[in-house]
Each structure stands twice: as structure tokens, then as C-alpha cells.
Design a protein around this motif. Sequence first.
Motif, PDB file in Angstrom:
ATOM      1  N   GLY A 229      -5.567  -2.462  -1.952  1.00 41.29           N
ATOM      2  CA  GLY A 229      -6.163  -1.701  -0.862  1.00 41.29           C
ATOM      3  C   GLY A 229      -5.120  -1.122   0.065  1.00 41.29           C
ATOM      4  O   GLY A 229      -5.270  -1.122   1.288  1.00 41.29           O
ATOM      5  N   ARG A 230      -4.058  -0.596  -0.529  1.00 40.76           N
ATOM      6  CA  ARG A 230      -2.965  -0.057   0.281  1.00 40.76           C
ATOM      7  C   ARG A 230      -2.626   1.361  -0.178  1.00 40.76           C
ATOM      8  O   ARG A 230      -3.061   1.811  -1.251  1.00 40.76           O
ATOM      9  CB  ARG A 230      -1.720  -0.931   0.151  1.00 40.76           C
ATOM     10  N   LEU A 231      -1.832   2.046   0.644  1.00 40.03           N
ATOM     11  CA  LEU A 231      -1.328   3.370   0.316  1.00 40.03           C
ATOM     12  C   LEU A 231       0.189   3.277   0.405  1.00 40.03           C
ATOM     13  O   LEU A 231       0.752   3.157   1.494  1.00 40.03           O
ATOM     14  CB  LEU A 231      -1.876   4.415   1.292  1.00 40.03           C
ATOM     15  N   SER A 232       0.843   3.311  -0.733  1.00 42.10           N
ATOM     16  CA  SER A 232       2.292   3.116  -0.766  1.00 42.10           C
ATOM     17  C   SER A 232       3.016   4.249  -0.054  1.00 42.10           C
ATOM     18  O   SER A 232       2.597   5.417  -0.120  1.00 42.10           O
ATOM     19  CB  SER A 232       2.790   3.042  -2.216  1.00 42.10           C
ATOM     20  N   PRO A 233       4.118   3.951   0.631  1.00 40.57           N
ATOM     21  CA  PRO A 233       4.942   5.019   1.232  1.00 40.57           C
ATOM     22  C   PRO A 233       5.460   5.953   0.144  1.00 40.57           C
ATOM     23  O   PRO A 233       5.743   5.534  -0.979  1.00 40.57           O
ATOM     24  CB  PRO A 233       6.093   4.245   1.898  1.00 40.57           C
ATOM     25  N   GLU A 239       4.260   8.454   8.206  1.00 41.77           N
ATOM     26  CA  GLU A 239       3.807   7.081   8.420  1.00 41.77           C
ATOM     27  C   GLU A 239       2.521   7.024   9.241  1.00 41.77           C
ATOM     28  O   GLU A 239       1.630   6.214   8.973  1.00 41.77           O
ATOM     29  CB  GLU A 239       4.908   6.260   9.099  1.00 41.77           C
ATOM     30  N   GLU A 240       2.426   7.881  10.255  1.00 43.24           N
ATOM     31  CA  GLU A 240       1.226   7.871  11.094  1.00 43.24           C
ATOM     32  C   GLU A 240      -0.006   8.235  10.265  1.00 43.24           C
ATOM     33  O   GLU A 240      -1.058   7.589  10.362  1.00 43.24           O
ATOM     34  CB  GLU A 240       1.389   8.847  12.262  1.00 43.24           C
ATOM     35  N   THR A 241       0.127   9.261   9.441  1.00 43.44           N
ATOM     36  CA  THR A 241      -0.989   9.661   8.577  1.00 43.44           C
ATOM     37  C   THR A 241      -1.288   8.579   7.550  1.00 43.44           C
ATOM     38  O   THR A 241      -2.455   8.293   7.250  1.00 43.44           O
ATOM     39  CB  THR A 241      -0.652  10.984   7.863  1.00 43.44           C
ATOM     40  N   ARG A 242      -0.243   7.971   6.996  1.00 40.43           N
ATOM     41  CA  ARG A 242      -0.440   6.901   6.021  1.00 40.43           C
ATOM     42  C   ARG A 242      -1.239   5.746   6.624  1.00 40.43           C
ATOM     43  O   ARG A 242      -2.137   5.183   5.979  1.00 40.43           O
ATOM     44  CB  ARG A 242       0.900   6.394   5.503  1.00 40.43           C
TER      45      ARG A 242
END
Length: 542
Positions: A229-233, A239-242
Motif C-alpha cells: 500500500g505504498r507509492l515508491s519514490p 515528495e509532496e505529491t507522493r
Amino acid sequence: MLPAAAVAVAVAVAVAVAVAVAVGVAVGLPAAPALRHRLARAALLRVAGWQRRRLEVRGSEVRGSQERRLRRLLPAGAAPGSEAFRERHPLGQGCGDAEPAERGPPLRPWALLRGCWGTDPPLQGSLLYLDALHAAFPRALAPRSTALLSWAPAAPRAPAGWPLPTLYCTPHQARALPVRAAALRVQLLFALRARGLRALEAGLAAELHDAMAALHAGWPALAQDLALGRLSPQPGLPEETRGRLQALLAPDAARAAELRAECARGFEGIARRLWPQLEVVVVGTGHGAEQLYCDALRQADCKGLPFFCPFYRAAGALLGVNLWPEEPAPRFLLCPDWAFCEFLPCPAEEEPRTVLLGELWEGREYGLVLTARPGEYRCRVGEVLRVSGFHKQCPVVQPVRRESQALSVRGEGIPEERFCRSLCRAVGMWPGARLVDYVCVESDLLGSSSGACAPHYEVFVELRGLRDLSEGQRYKLDQCLQEDFPLYKSFRFKGSIGPLRLHLVGAGAFARLREEVGSPLPMPRVLRDPRLLRLIQSTVIS
């Protein structure tokens, strides 16, 4: 009778949308989003039905509809009538291939009220799209049943069904990321979360093609992100949008396991295996230069799925709508209310004289001349259309070619679509090879780097199943062109056109090229920008 019907529909729409908005602002009601979607869908389908009936009426009086549209585009006091207009304004120069982004206006009850009798092409076009989609694939209008794969970094073009935003499972923040590859990967991740998808929608067929390539290359990492349940860099994902996008995710180990199992089996028909309820693929542009990607998707990732290209746009203007979603070859009804259209018969005459929308002949080809905005009169769009039939008095057309994409170093003029056929024929003679993508360059763009030789073409191809080309294989393309184009053969025999040079580029080269183009436009098949030429040259492997 029609105005009374319009008022009745408008009142019904206003009430339904007002109720939907009221339900949407209520808090603590789990059923509110689904109820809001059902109410808005019912209202929109009702006004879409009205728009379809209105189109039928206007289609029976094409000349009058065009004259009214022209009056709205001309300044006050201008001489009335298309004849006076054509005498006063000479044929303009080409519009080029630029197609500015088109954003749908905010959905408000009064916008729909205006849409009932107004002439706003984006709203009318989207309503007709919803009507056609509902008629052919009614379950595709379920809430959050459509995944959007479309990159629009600056002013995003509205998705096809923008009046019904609850149709989409894709967060709007994912469309405006600065890097195309990052945007498509994020959108793909959110699409993979939704096992019950009914439709995949892409602004361009190339965007869906590249999203599927990202799945091929990165499915283990995508499965890991789903499971956690993550969004990898990644590059191009601030980062803010991520952080905002990751807040919308939740761990889904079962879906991650399903993704791993299906991708491990291979990628033929992967779309239907990952989304068992998928019914249709919608592409904003899937003809012309984008046809190559549609064909590749039909043969592999999206095998067995119908492709629906709902709109015909040219020079940034919406001109036509596809009312036949289930037909394999897209054809578009030119709507007489949306722009004032003229046509130059092909082949070109010495003293060109345009014909009007109601004067076309079935089976003939015409160059499009467009008046779509005040002050921009009689613009040569550079597109050739073939009239495939009529719906009432409205012509139904198929785009044939872009004149700006013809190859010509001695005036021989090899059209875009015919060059592609010759290239595909040559690739078919190379055992195991499949064409992924290509671009062409005329030698004058190369400058001194082309050497001291006759003008010629240079072609850059990406292939699957072949890592190198022999000299004999390279010559096959030049041979096919000579067989298909007698004038080219004549120039080659005289030595006034030199031999074609063929270059093989590495995997992913064309995805980088599309990123560098910087805007979501159909692929240019003839490069005329030195910056793009340098990029594709840097990817040559053979």
C-alpha cells in the motif's frame, strides 16, 4: 417543439444535479458517492439523449447549421453568408500539427442548462460520448469503473467523460506530474488496484502502449507497492505529491499475488486477465500515427477487446464524434454546429476552390480547411479525410493522412500511411522481427553529418525479436519503397535520391522521444526538430 423539450430536459437535469450536489456535501453517509454518481449519471444520460436527438435534427439541415455557425464566428456587421465570407477571406496558411490542450469547463447545473441548447463542442461531444458508450457498453458507466492513462503536465485536456468525474478511479493529481513516465506508472498502479474495471481510457494510444510497457518491465515493483500500500519514490514524482497520493492507497496482498501470477504467465491478453470485467478500451486519438500502437495492443496486451476512439480533433478544435463504438475502424460524423468546415478535393486542383460540408461525395478524399475560432479564418489544417458515408446529410469521415508528415526530398511526396505500409512489408521479410515504432528524417535536417551524398531518407526503427540488421535486410526497405512508389524508383535510378539509411534503436527510445516532445500530441513520423533528431540518434545500437 424542440425548445419545449429542451426546457423539460433542462429542468430535469437541474433538479437531478442539484440533488446530487446536496447529497455529495452530506457527511457521514457511506452511500453518498454511489448515490451521487447514479443521480448525475441519470441526469447526464437524459441530456445526452436530448443532444443525440438534436444532432439528428441538425444533421437534416447541414447548410443552415453551417451558416449559423459561421455567423457566430464572424464579427458583428460582417457580410452574411458563406459565399461572401469565401470571397472576402483567401485560403489561409497551414495550421501545422499543434493541438492545444482542451479543458472541460467546471460541471455546474447551469453549464448543463446551457448545453441543452448551446453550441459548446467539448460539452456536447462528451455528452454524445456518454450516450454512445452507454448504448454499447452500459456497465462501463459504473462508478470508478474507468482507469485513465493520460499525461497532461500543463493544461490538461479533459477526459472523454469529464462531466461524470465519479466514473474514474484515477486521482487527478496523477495526470499533471512533470515527468511522463512517472505519471503513467502512478496511474497504472491505481488502475491495478481496481480489479472491477470496465474501461481503460488513454488520451493517446501511445500512452496506453507505454503504460503496458511499464507493466512488462516493472511488474515485480508494482506488485510490491500494491502489497504494501505504498507509492515508491521515483524521478518526476515530487515528495509532496507522493505523500498525497500514497494516502489514497491501502495494502492489498491478494491483488499483488494475482498480479504476480498473471504476469508470470506472459503478457498476451494481460489486460483481460488482470481486469476480468474489462469491456472496452477508449483512446482519445487512435488513428493516423497512433494506429501502429492500437494494432500492437490489439495483437498482444489488449487482445480480444474492442477499441473506441470517440472524437475527431484537428488544430485544437473538436470537429466530429464516433457514434459507432463497436466498429473496429473509427469513423467520425462531422457535427455541423461545431466549426465551419470547407474541403479541398484531392488531388489538388490548379486553382483550388473549396466545397462545403453538404457538398461532399462518398468515397472521395478532401483536404480540410477550418474556421473554428473568431479571427482564425480558412486555415489549412494539413489533414486529408475520406468520406465513407453519410448520416442524414452529415458526412461520416475517416482521417487518411497528415500532409505535413509526407517524405519529400525531391518533390516525390511519399504519404505517411503509405510509407508505414511499405515499412511493415519490409519488416515482414525479416524473420522473427516485429515493428515497435519508427520515425523518419529527411537528410537536409542532418546538415553536414549526412556526408557528401545525394538527398535521402534516414529511418530509425525499434524492433522486437531482432537485435541487429544485415546490409541485405536494410536494403529491403529501400527496395519496397521503389516497388511501391515509381517516382521514388525513378529518382533512385537517376541518382538524384540516394539510398535510404536504416538505423536500429534500443528498447524504450521512443518512450524517451515522446517525453521530450513535451506535450500529449500524436507521434510525429517525420522529425523536423534538430533537438528530437539528436535524441533519437543517441539511442542507435545498430
